[in-house]
Design a protein around this motif. Sequence first.
Motif, PDB file in Angstrom:
ATOM      1  N   GLN A  23      27.228  25.619 -40.088  1.00  0.00           N
ATOM      2  CA  GLN A  23      25.826  25.314 -40.389  1.00  0.00           C
ATOM      3  C   GLN A  23      25.638  23.871 -40.842  1.00  0.00           C
ATOM      4  N   LEU A  24      26.519  22.994 -40.396  1.00  0.00           N
ATOM      5  CA  LEU A  24      26.418  21.555 -40.644  1.00  0.00           C
ATOM      6  C   LEU A  24      26.546  20.833 -39.311  1.00  0.00           C
ATOM      7  N   PRO A  25      25.913  19.672 -39.178  1.00  0.00           N
ATOM      8  CA  PRO A  25      26.106  18.912 -37.944  1.00  0.00           C
ATOM      9  C   PRO A  25      27.519  18.345 -37.900  1.00  0.00           C
ATOM     10  N   GLY A  26      27.972  18.051 -36.716  1.00  0.00           N
ATOM     11  CA  GLY A  26      29.307  17.498 -36.551  1.00  0.00           C
ATOM     12  C   GLY A  26      29.886  17.919 -35.227  1.00  0.00           C
ATOM     13  N   SER A  27      31.150  17.675 -35.069  1.00  0.00           N
ATOM     14  CA  SER A  27      31.861  18.013 -33.843  1.00  0.00           C
ATOM     15  C   SER A  27      33.083  18.853 -34.179  1.00  0.00           C
ATOM     16  N   PRO A  62      26.524  18.710 -56.036  1.00  0.00           N
ATOM     17  CA  PRO A  62      26.275  19.431 -54.775  1.00  0.00           C
ATOM     18  C   PRO A  62      25.766  18.498 -53.673  1.00  0.00           C
ATOM     19  N   VAL A  63      26.514  17.437 -53.374  1.00  0.00           N
ATOM     20  CA  VAL A  63      26.058  16.464 -52.393  1.00  0.00           C
ATOM     21  C   VAL A  63      26.767  16.560 -51.043  1.00  0.00           C
ATOM     22  N   ALA A  64      27.878  17.262 -50.969  1.00  0.00           N
ATOM     23  CA  ALA A  64      28.681  17.266 -49.749  1.00  0.00           C
ATOM     24  C   ALA A  64      27.892  17.748 -48.527  1.00  0.00           C
ATOM     25  N   GLY A  65      27.326  18.922 -48.585  1.00  0.00           N
ATOM     26  CA  GLY A  65      26.563  19.455 -47.451  1.00  0.00           C
ATOM     27  C   GLY A  65      25.357  18.603 -47.114  1.00  0.00           C
ATOM     28  N   PRO A  66      24.494  18.310 -48.091  1.00  0.00           N
ATOM     29  CA  PRO A  66      23.329  17.469 -47.792  1.00  0.00           C
ATOM     30  C   PRO A  66      23.716  16.074 -47.304  1.00  0.00           C
ATOM     31  N   PHE A  67      24.753  15.483 -47.857  1.00  0.00           N
ATOM     32  CA  PHE A  67      25.175  14.143 -47.442  1.00  0.00           C
ATOM     33  C   PHE A  67      25.557  14.124 -45.972  1.00  0.00           C
ATOM     34  N   GLN A  68      26.360  15.073 -45.546  1.00  0.00           N
ATOM     35  CA  GLN A  68      26.779  15.116 -44.146  1.00  0.00           C
ATOM     36  C   GLN A  68      25.584  15.366 -43.238  1.00  0.00           C
ATOM     37  N   ALA A  69      24.749  16.324 -43.580  1.00  0.00           N
ATOM     38  CA  ALA A  69      23.581  16.634 -42.754  1.00  0.00           C
ATOM     39  C   ALA A  69      22.631  15.438 -42.665  1.00  0.00           C
ATOM     40  N   LEU A  70      22.345  14.800 -43.793  1.00  0.00           N
ATOM     41  CA  LEU A  70      21.429  13.658 -43.799  1.00  0.00           C
ATOM     42  C   LEU A  70      22.001  12.455 -43.049  1.00  0.00           C
ATOM     43  N   THR A  71      23.308  12.290 -43.068  1.00  0.00           N
ATOM     44  CA  THR A  71      23.936  11.198 -42.323  1.00  0.00           C
ATOM     45  C   THR A  71      23.694  11.365 -40.829  1.00  0.00           C
ATOM     46  N   TYR A  72      23.936  12.566 -40.310  1.00  0.00           N
ATOM     47  CA  TYR A  72      23.716  12.807 -38.886  1.00  0.00           C
ATOM     48  C   TYR A  72      22.234  12.719 -38.534  1.00  0.00           C
ATOM     49  N   GLN A  73      21.362  13.231 -39.401  1.00  0.00           N
ATOM     50  CA  GLN A  73      19.924  13.163 -39.137  1.00  0.00           C
ATOM     51  C   GLN A  73      19.439  11.716 -39.077  1.00  0.00           C
ATOM     52  N   ALA A  74      19.926  10.888 -39.964  1.00  0.00           N
ATOM     53  CA  ALA A  74      19.527   9.478 -39.965  1.00  0.00           C
ATOM     54  C   ALA A  74      19.936   8.793 -38.660  1.00  0.00           C
ATOM     55  N   LEU A  75      21.074   9.164 -38.126  1.00  0.00           N
ATOM     56  CA  LEU A  75      21.547   8.534 -36.907  1.00  0.00           C
ATOM     57  C   LEU A  75      20.849   9.060 -35.657  1.00  0.00           C
ATOM     58  N   THR A  76      20.425  10.306 -35.682  1.00  0.00           N
ATOM     59  CA  THR A  76      19.810  10.890 -34.487  1.00  0.00           C
ATOM     60  C   THR A  76      18.295  10.749 -34.467  1.00  0.00           C
ATOM     61  N   THR A  77      17.657  10.472 -35.592  1.00  0.00           N
ATOM     62  CA  THR A  77      16.207  10.372 -35.606  1.00  0.00           C
ATOM     63  C   THR A  77      15.700   8.942 -35.720  1.00  0.00           C
TER      64      THR A  77
END
Length: 81
Positions: A23-27, A62-77
């Motif tokens: 349930q996190l973005p990534g590969s 509790p930043v691990a999940g949000p940090f990873q998700a927000l990183t990918y969102q920033a790059l794709t949007t």
Amino acid sequence: PVLGAGAGWGLGLKITSVVGATQLPGSSGTFGWSGILGTFFFIDPVEHLVGVAMVQRYPGAPVAGPFQALTYQALTTTKHP
């Protein structure tokens, strides 16, 4: 499980094997770890992406999940003219 769904162990790191289950973005093959005080890093070799969050807060931040998700969102949007 300790590592969460879709992940396993590899050389002392968490390795994503089933991206949809995390349930996190990534590969598939993304690896990393989070520390007890909130530090967190991930490396996505498919996307050539490295993310590092240096947090010092006990018990963990509790930043691990949000940090990873927000990183990918920033790059794709982000769109450039």
